[in-house]
Design a protein around this motif. Structure first.
Motif, mmCIF file in Angstrom:
data_model
loop_
_atom_site.group_PDB
_atom_site.id
_atom_site.type_symbol
_atom_site.label_atom_id
_atom_site.label_comp_id
_atom_site.label_asym_id
_atom_site.label_seq_id
_atom_site.Cartn_x
_atom_site.Cartn_y
_atom_site.Cartn_z
ATOM 1 N N ARG A 1 13.172 -37.960 2.517
ATOM 2 C CA ARG A 1 12.755 -39.011 3.446
ATOM 3 C C ARG A 1 13.933 -39.472 4.309
ATOM 4 N N TRP A 2 15.109 -39.624 3.703
ATOM 5 C CA TRP A 2 16.311 -40.021 4.428
ATOM 6 C C TRP A 2 16.652 -38.984 5.506
ATOM 7 N N ARG B 1 13.361 -38.935 -2.175
ATOM 8 C CA ARG B 1 14.096 -39.974 -1.444
ATOM 9 C C ARG B 1 15.075 -39.368 -0.446
ATOM 10 N N GLU B 2 15.781 -38.332 -0.855
ATOM 11 C CA GLU B 2 16.719 -37.675 0.051
ATOM 12 C C GLU B 2 15.993 -36.992 1.198
ATOM 13 N N TYR C 1 14.142 -39.172 8.417
ATOM 14 C CA TYR C 1 14.421 -40.289 9.321
ATOM 15 C C TYR C 1 15.663 -40.032 10.168
#
Length: 82
Positions: A59-60, A56-57, A63
């Motif tokens: 992906r953040w 998740r990190e 982006y």
């Protein structure tokens, strides 16, 4: 050459370029170099987080890197073509 070494070399290069432009009082170009620096550092962090298993990190950060890359293109166009 290792991808991590290429990222580190380009991060160091853009940091030095940004400092040089700040000392020369060319703040538009310094901001452009800092945008490139932020893009590279966030992309490097995304790879690091992905390798550590923090999906998740990663992906953040990916982006966020894309946002800074888009901002780099916008600032580049504004500086050199407008």
């Amino acid at each position: 050459m290792n991808l991590k070494k290429i990222f580190m070399a380009s991060i160091i290069l853009f940091a030095v370029i940004a400092l040089v432009f700040v000392f020369l009082a060319k703040f538009n170009l310094a901001i452009l170099a800092m945008m490139a620096l932020f893009t590279l550092t966030n992309a490097s962090r995304a790879n690091s987080f992905k390798d550590q298993g923090h999906v998740r990190e990663a992906r953040w950060m990916r982006y966020l890197s894309i946002v800074f890359a888009f901002a780099f293109v916008v600032v580049f166009i504004l500086i050199f073509f407008v």
